[in-house]
Scaffold this motif. Structure first.
Motif, short mmCIF file in Angstrom:
data_model
loop_
_atom_site.label_atom_id
_atom_site.label_comp_id
_atom_site.label_asym_id
_atom_site.label_seq_id
_atom_site.Cartn_x
_atom_site.Cartn_y
_atom_site.Cartn_z
N LEU A 235 0.49 -1.24 -0.03
CA LEU A 235 0.18 -0.21 0.33
C LEU A 235 0.86 1.29 -0.09
CD1 LEU A 235 -2.81 -1.42 2.13
CD2 LEU A 235 -2.86 -1.22 0.09
N LEU A 236 2.53 1.01 0.17
CA LEU A 236 2.84 2.27 -0.02
C LEU A 236 3.37 2.66 -1.40
CD1 LEU A 236 5.52 0.87 2.45
CD2 LEU A 236 4.56 2.66 2.80
N ALA A 237 2.98 2.10 -2.81
CA ALA A 237 2.96 2.29 -3.40
C ALA A 237 1.79 1.60 -5.06
CB ALA A 237 4.43 1.64 -4.16
N ALA A 238 1.14 1.00 -4.52
CA ALA A 238 -0.52 0.27 -5.00
C ALA A 238 -1.04 -0.37 -4.30
CB ALA A 238 -0.10 -0.32 -6.33
N GLU A 239 -2.72 -0.28 -4.68
CA GLU A 239 -3.52 -0.77 -3.57
C GLU A 239 -3.37 -2.03 -4.09
OE1 GLU A 239 -5.71 0.46 -1.61
OE2 GLU A 239 -4.44 2.28 -1.72
N TYR A 240 -4.26 -3.03 -3.40
CA TYR A 240 -3.88 -4.57 -3.96
C TYR A 240 -4.68 -4.86 -5.29
CZ TYR A 240 -4.79 -9.46 -2.34
OH TYR A 240 -4.34 -10.49 -2.40
N HIS A 241 -5.52 -4.57 -5.46
CA HIS A 241 -6.07 -4.94 -7.41
C HIS A 241 -4.67 -4.30 -8.33
CE1 HIS A 241 -8.26 -4.81 -10.87
NE2 HIS A 241 -8.61 -3.80 -10.69
N ALA A 242 -3.89 -3.06 -7.63
CA ALA A 242 -3.09 -3.02 -9.09
C ALA A 242 -2.17 -4.19 -8.93
CB ALA A 242 -2.64 -1.67 -8.30
N VAL A 243 -1.21 -4.81 -7.88
CA VAL A 243 -0.72 -5.20 -7.73
C VAL A 243 -0.70 -6.44 -8.02
CG1 VAL A 243 0.66 -6.83 -5.95
CG2 VAL A 243 0.41 -4.55 -5.32
N ALA A 244 -1.62 -7.22 -7.65
CA ALA A 244 -2.66 -8.48 -8.90
C ALA A 244 -2.36 -8.09 -9.76
CB ALA A 244 -3.49 -8.80 -7.41
N GLN A 245 -3.32 -7.34 -10.52
CA GLN A 245 -3.42 -6.39 -11.70
C GLN A 245 -1.88 -6.61 -12.71
OE1 GLN A 245 -6.91 -6.72 -13.37
NE2 GLN A 245 -5.39 -6.97 -15.30
N LEU A 246 -1.00 -6.24 -11.66
CA LEU A 246 0.41 -5.94 -12.38
C LEU A 246 1.39 -7.27 -13.14
CD1 LEU A 246 3.11 -5.31 -13.14
CD2 LEU A 246 3.63 -5.69 -10.65
N ILE A 247 0.64 -8.62 -12.20
CA ILE A 247 1.11 -9.74 -12.47
C ILE A 247 -0.05 -10.44 -13.15
CG2 ILE A 247 1.60 -12.39 -11.31
CD1 ILE A 247 3.05 -10.13 -10.10
N ASP A 248 -1.73 -10.27 -13.52
CA ASP A 248 -1.90 -10.66 -14.21
C ASP A 248 -1.90 -9.90 -15.81
OD1 ASP A 248 -4.24 -12.97 -14.19
OD2 ASP A 248 -5.65 -11.34 -13.78
N ASP A 249 -1.54 -9.07 -15.50
CA ASP A 249 -1.52 -9.11 -16.67
C ASP A 249 -0.08 -9.24 -17.70
OD1 ASP A 249 -3.44 -7.47 -16.89
OD2 ASP A 249 -2.45 -5.26 -16.45
N ALA A 250 1.09 -9.37 -16.43
CA ALA A 250 2.20 -10.02 -17.07
C ALA A 250 2.48 -11.61 -17.58
CB ALA A 250 3.00 -10.12 -16.07
N VAL A 251 1.47 -12.28 -17.18
CA VAL A 251 1.18 -13.54 -16.94
C VAL A 251 0.02 -13.93 -18.12
CG1 VAL A 251 2.35 -14.22 -14.92
CG2 VAL A 251 0.27 -14.60 -15.24
N SER A 252 -0.46 -12.83 -18.79
CA SER A 252 -1.61 -13.61 -19.86
C SER A 252 -1.90 -14.28 -20.86
CB SER A 252 -2.62 -12.18 -19.99
OG SER A 252 -2.05 -11.55 -20.28
N ALA A 253 -0.57 -13.72 -20.90
CA ALA A 253 0.21 -15.24 -22.44
C ALA A 253 0.57 -16.61 -22.03
CB ALA A 253 1.24 -14.33 -23.92
N LEU A 254 0.77 -16.83 -21.10
CA LEU A 254 1.08 -17.94 -20.46
C LEU A 254 -0.36 -19.22 -20.51
CD1 LEU A 254 3.08 -17.77 -17.44
CD2 LEU A 254 3.91 -17.45 -19.80
N SER A 255 -0.42 -20.29 -20.86
CA SER A 255 -1.51 -21.06 -20.89
C SER A 255 -1.94 -20.63 -19.52
CB SER A 255 -0.37 -22.71 -21.33
OG SER A 255 -0.10 -22.90 -19.57
N ALA A 256 -2.97 -21.96 -19.91
CA ALA A 256 -3.76 -22.28 -18.60
C ALA A 256 -3.17 -23.04 -17.19
CB ALA A 256 -5.41 -22.83 -18.87
N ASP A 257 -2.38 -23.63 -17.06
CA ASP A 257 -1.79 -24.71 -16.69
C ASP A 257 -0.25 -23.87 -15.82
OD1 ASP A 257 -3.26 -26.89 -16.49
OD2 ASP A 257 -2.39 -28.05 -17.98
#
Length: 284
Positions: A235-257
């Motif tokens: 929270l010193l730099a980002a809200e929870y949702h923004a942190v999760a979204q950063l990872i979500d966006d970065a791994v979105s091209a990977l396979s489901a597994d």
């Protein structure tokens, strides 16, 4: 299974958290399981790993008490791994929600020397014998010594917190070279956590941090990576949702597994979060 593999709880008292300095006003309050629950639900996360933030057994006991009251919580606590009576202390702390331990190695006067102590080696050996995960909190400055340490302790999982706190300004390629030997050890897993607060001056953007996630994928592979929010420190730099979204966006091209591994299956394996019939420990 979807898991936040790294977050913290505390009842704030300034004397207990000296690392929370005057500039960290956002952290100078209580952060408890009921505060985290809606954030987990919003990201469809089934549970979390509450990680120690104080180096005392009293905090470990408090985390375990909260975990008993909240079925979605498991614990990585603290214990003095150099203690002569470590075996007795482990027996006294034994608990079904206790998954491992961590020490703030980065805060030692000489982290490299601490990692090389014979008493530390003996203690880690006992923890691994009892199948406890050991989490390594170091910065990029001591990744070489951490690699030597990890190579000597391969009887159970070791976890690198926050990607070893890379020097963001030097770029992902430099960090990748620094972490390569550690990442080559098959019993070492890395948390995709803590990046937003490593950015200079607490100011970050996705294009700046995403190369580190991509480098981590190249070095560790998705099967040895875990999502961690580092809430509430994030929270010193980002809200929870923004942190999760950063990872979500970065791994979105990977396979489901591969995405499933990062979002929880790796954590389930490392922390032993399934029962005999592969049911989730968070179910009850």
């Amino acid at each position: 299974m979807r898991i936040d593999a790294h977050q913290h709880f505390w009842r704030y008292e300034a004397a207990h958290y000296p690392w929370i300095n005057a500039a960290m006003t956002r952290l100078q309050q209580d952060y408890l399981p009921d505060d985290l629950a809606p954030l987990l639900a919003q990201r469809q996360l089934q549970g979390s790993i509450a990680v120690q933030a104080r180096q005392c057994v009293a905090e470990t006991r408090q985390l375990l008490q909260w975990a008993e009251q909240h079925a979605d919580t498991q614990v990585v606590g603290w214990i003095d791994v150099t203690a002569a009576d470590l075996g007795d202390q482990l027996s006294a702390l034994r608990h079904p929600r206790l998954r491992g331990f961590r020490h703030l190695v980065q805060d030692e006067a000489d982290p490299a020397a601490w990692l090389q102590q014979a008493r530390v080696a003996c203690g880690i050996g006992q923890l691994q014998k009892h199948r406890y995960v050991w989490e390594m909190l170091v910065t990029w400055r001591h990744l070489a010594e951490t690699t030597q340490f990890a190579a000597q302790h391969d009887r159970h999982w070791l976890v690198l917190d926050h990607l070893g706190k890379p020097d963001i300004a030097r770029g992902a390629r430099v960090w990748g070279e620094q972490v390569a030997a550690l990442a080559a050890l098959p019993h070492v897993v890395c948390k995709l956590s803590g990046l937003v607060t490593e950015a200079p001056h607490g100011s970050w953007h996705s294009a700046q941090l995403r190369p580190f996630i991509e480098e981590a994928l190249a070095r560790f592979g998705p099967q040895r990576l875990m999502f961690g929010s580092d809430w509430p420190v994030c929270l010193l730099a980002a809200e929870y949702h923004a942190v999760a979204q950063l990872i979500d966006d970065a791994v979105s091209a990977l396979s489901a597994d591969e995405q499933a591994a990062i979002w929880g299956n790796t954590a389930a394996q490392v922390y032993g979060l399934t029962g005999e019939n592969n049911e989730s420990v968070f179910a009850g």
